[in-house]
Design a protein around this motif. Structure first.
Motif, short mmCIF file in Angstrom:
data_model
loop_
_atom_site.label_atom_id
_atom_site.label_comp_id
_atom_site.label_asym_id
_atom_site.label_seq_id
_atom_site.Cartn_x
_atom_site.Cartn_y
_atom_site.Cartn_z
N MET A 171 -19.79 -29.33 25.82
CA MET A 171 -19.39 -28.34 26.83
C MET A 171 -17.89 -28.14 26.70
O MET A 171 -17.15 -29.11 26.52
N ARG A 172 -17.45 -26.90 26.72
CA ARG A 172 -16.01 -26.68 26.70
C ARG A 172 -15.59 -25.90 27.95
O ARG A 172 -16.21 -24.91 28.30
N MET A 173 -14.57 -26.45 28.62
CA MET A 173 -13.99 -25.73 29.75
C MET A 173 -12.75 -25.03 29.23
O MET A 173 -11.96 -25.63 28.49
N MET A 174 -12.59 -23.76 29.61
CA MET A 174 -11.49 -22.98 29.06
C MET A 174 -10.75 -22.23 30.15
O MET A 174 -11.34 -21.82 31.14
N LYS A 175 -9.46 -22.06 29.92
CA LYS A 175 -8.63 -21.32 30.86
C LYS A 175 -7.73 -20.36 30.09
O LYS A 175 -7.14 -20.75 29.08
N TYR A 176 -7.67 -19.12 30.54
CA TYR A 176 -6.76 -18.14 29.94
C TYR A 176 -5.85 -17.66 31.05
O TYR A 176 -6.33 -17.03 32.01
N ARG A 177 -4.58 -17.98 30.90
CA ARG A 177 -3.66 -17.60 31.98
C ARG A 177 -3.44 -16.09 31.95
O ARG A 177 -3.47 -15.46 30.89
N GLY A 187 -6.27 -13.79 23.82
CA GLY A 187 -6.55 -15.09 24.42
C GLY A 187 -7.14 -16.03 23.38
O GLY A 187 -6.79 -17.20 23.31
N MET A 188 -8.03 -15.50 22.57
CA MET A 188 -8.60 -16.27 21.47
C MET A 188 -8.88 -15.32 20.32
O MET A 188 -9.46 -14.25 20.51
N GLU A 189 -8.43 -15.70 19.13
CA GLU A 189 -8.57 -14.79 17.99
C GLU A 189 -10.04 -14.60 17.59
O GLU A 189 -10.90 -15.41 17.94
N ALA A 190 -10.29 -13.49 16.88
CA ALA A 190 -11.65 -13.17 16.45
C ALA A 190 -12.21 -14.29 15.57
O ALA A 190 -11.52 -14.81 14.70
N HIS A 191 -13.45 -14.66 15.84
CA HIS A 191 -14.06 -15.76 15.09
C HIS A 191 -15.58 -15.71 15.24
O HIS A 191 -16.11 -15.00 16.09
N THR A 192 -16.25 -16.51 14.43
CA THR A 192 -17.67 -16.77 14.66
C THR A 192 -17.78 -18.24 15.04
O THR A 192 -16.95 -19.05 14.65
N ASP A 193 -18.80 -18.57 15.82
CA ASP A 193 -18.98 -19.98 16.21
C ASP A 193 -19.69 -20.72 15.09
O ASP A 193 -20.48 -20.15 14.35
N ARG A 194 -19.41 -22.02 15.00
CA ARG A 194 -19.95 -22.79 13.87
C ARG A 194 -21.13 -23.66 14.25
O ARG A 194 -21.61 -24.44 13.46
N VAL A 250 -19.21 -11.88 15.62
CA VAL A 250 -17.75 -12.06 15.64
C VAL A 250 -17.30 -11.71 17.07
O VAL A 250 -17.68 -10.68 17.61
N HIS A 251 -16.54 -12.60 17.68
CA HIS A 251 -16.08 -12.32 19.04
C HIS A 251 -14.65 -12.81 19.24
O HIS A 251 -14.13 -13.59 18.42
N ARG A 252 -14.03 -12.34 20.30
CA ARG A 252 -12.64 -12.71 20.60
C ARG A 252 -12.42 -12.60 22.10
O ARG A 252 -13.26 -12.03 22.82
N THR A 260 -6.31 -15.14 36.26
CA THR A 260 -6.65 -16.23 35.35
C THR A 260 -8.14 -16.16 35.06
O THR A 260 -8.94 -16.00 35.97
N ARG A 261 -8.47 -16.26 33.79
CA ARG A 261 -9.88 -16.27 33.43
C ARG A 261 -10.29 -17.70 33.09
O ARG A 261 -9.68 -18.33 32.24
N TYR A 262 -11.32 -18.19 33.77
CA TYR A 262 -11.91 -19.48 33.42
C TYR A 262 -13.25 -19.22 32.78
O TYR A 262 -14.00 -18.34 33.24
N SER A 263 -13.56 -19.95 31.71
CA SER A 263 -14.91 -19.83 31.16
C SER A 263 -15.43 -21.23 30.86
O SER A 263 -14.66 -22.19 30.73
N ALA A 264 -16.75 -21.34 30.79
CA ALA A 264 -17.39 -22.62 30.46
C ALA A 264 -18.44 -22.35 29.41
O ALA A 264 -19.24 -21.41 29.56
N HIS A 266 -21.45 -23.79 26.60
CA HIS A 266 -22.41 -24.81 26.18
C HIS A 266 -22.68 -24.54 24.71
O HIS A 266 -23.15 -23.47 24.35
N PHE A 267 -22.34 -25.51 23.86
CA PHE A 267 -22.47 -25.30 22.42
C PHE A 267 -23.50 -26.29 21.88
O PHE A 267 -23.27 -27.51 21.92
N SER A 268 -24.64 -25.79 21.37
CA SER A 268 -25.58 -26.74 20.77
C SER A 268 -25.19 -26.93 19.31
O SER A 268 -24.98 -25.95 18.59
N ARG A 309 -10.77 -19.68 8.83
CA ARG A 309 -11.63 -20.85 8.94
C ARG A 309 -12.88 -20.62 9.76
O ARG A 309 -13.84 -21.33 9.66
N ARG A 310 -12.86 -19.62 10.62
CA ARG A 310 -14.00 -19.48 11.51
C ARG A 310 -14.72 -18.16 11.27
O ARG A 310 -14.92 -17.37 12.17
N ASP A 311 -15.09 -17.92 10.03
CA ASP A 311 -15.89 -16.74 9.75
C ASP A 311 -16.97 -17.08 8.74
O ASP A 311 -17.05 -18.20 8.23
O1 LIG Z 1 -13.83 -18.02 26.60
C1 LIG Z 1 -14.83 -17.45 26.18
O2 LIG Z 1 -15.50 -16.73 26.92
C2 LIG Z 1 -15.28 -17.57 24.75
C3 LIG Z 1 -14.76 -18.77 24.05
C4 LIG Z 1 -15.23 -18.86 22.63
O3 LIG Z 1 -15.54 -17.90 21.99
C5 LIG Z 1 -15.35 -20.20 21.98
O4 LIG Z 1 -14.94 -21.20 22.59
O5 LIG Z 1 -15.85 -20.27 20.85
#
Ligand SMILES: O=C(O)CCC(=O)C(=O)O
Ligand SMILES: [Fe+2]
Length: 323
Positions: A171-177, A187-194, A250-252, A260-264, A266-268, A309-311
């Protein structure tokens, strides 16, 4: 860098998982399964409605995030990992708005308690309980979706059961000021999840998360449409297991406001000891095997080095080096 247009008219498919009768073998299951497959084939992601994570639980998750990120930096830095991005990451020069922290095996009581203990040595029961409750419910959604997509491509049930048992959740907790300026800041560069599948939710209906269309020409805003919305994103391991039948999205994250944006999330992800490869059903004359078997951790570490690295190209490069 090529600038791409964000098309407000484009929307991700919304799939409803709120039905209590959504069980394998039912007509409803098969109908939702078809929607899941089409969405992943077309967009690599979709919005899921899932109300087992109640509005109260969501609120508790983001309050817990606020508590966590409000701790002194030295405290947050106690969360370390030998794998990049799984420990605490704070305001990097390249992503100054972002702060995030990963909780490994976040559906395991012992692990979550140990994590909590590091930040709050005096204890913080409500933090651990909130995390465990969130991951328990979101894991249920994650299992359903992975079962559906594999079934929809005709993968054998025993393989699906085995696959589901061979993964763990981070689980990742995230904050974007928020930013004062009106100009867009990343807030986060374009990438694919691994990982296999990612399920994210955010604290409010505010702009931020965007997904690239399959043709690479547009960004789609992935703002949640309802209180029960989650964004479901296919990762590179799903791409490998399905032998290229779905592309990782691909997302960003862009920040455009003062909030402030908070996100949470869940990464399997695969367990360390498992080798990853597409099952035989996914390999035929039209879809020859794309990747030789490989281990997750070494691939993950490889994608943390160098550029791009993340594509998908990093995955291809990595697997071609193994030949
Ligand atoms: O903050 C978000 O909504 C997405 C975060 C994200 O793409 C990631 O952690 O891989
Ligand atoms: Fe991501």
């Amino acid at each position: 860098m090529m600038s791409l247009e964000t098309k407000p008219a484009l929307q991700l498919p919304v799939i409803d998982f709120t039905s209590r009768d959504l069980k394998p073998g039912t007509v409803e299951w098969e109908s939702v399964r078809g929607d899941v497959r089409r969405a992943l084939e077309e967009y690599g992601c979709f919005e899921a409605l899932f109300d087992k994570v109640t509005v109260e639980l969501r609120k508790a998750v983001f309050e817990a995030s606020e508590d966590l990120f409000g701790l002194p930096i030295e405290t947050k830095q106690r969360i370390v990992s030998d794998v990049k991005y799984r420990g605490y990451v704070g305001q990097n020069p390249t992503t100054p708005l972002y702060e995030g922290v990963g909780i490994d095996v976040a559906d395991n009581e012992e692990q979550v308690k140990a994590f909590t203990q590091k930040l709050w040595p005096q204890g913080n029961m409500s933090f651990s309980e909130t995390v465990l409750s969130f991951t328990k419910h979101v894991s249920e959604l994650d299992f359903k979706i992975r079962r559906m997509v594999m079934e929809s491509f005709g993968i054998d049930e025993n393989y699906v059961d085995k696959h589901l048992k061979s993964t763990k959740c981070l689980m990742r907790m995230m904050k974007y000021r928020g930013v004062d300026e009106t100009e867009e800041e990343l807030g986060m560069e374009a990438h694919t999840d691994r990982n296999v599948l990612t399920i994210v939710c955010q604290n409010d209906v505010i702009d931020g998360l965007e997904v690239k269309t399959k043709d690479g020409r547009h960004w789609i805003k992935a703002n949640p449409s309802q209180d029960s919305s989650f964004l479901v994103i296919g990762g590179s391991i799903l791409h490998v297991l399905l032998n290229g039948r779905v592309q990782p999205a691909v997302h960003r994250v862009v920040r455009m406001g003062t909030e402030t944006r908070y996100s949470a999330g869940h990464f399997s992800m695969p367990n360390t000891e498992e080798l990853i490869y597409a099952p035989d059903e996914m390999v035929d004359a039209a879809f020859p095997r794309l990747f030789n078997p490989f281990g997750f951790e070494a691939y993950y570490k490889f994608t943390c080095e160098g550029s791009g690295r993340r594509d998908l190209s990093a995955l291809k490069t990595y697997c071609s080096l193994l030949k």
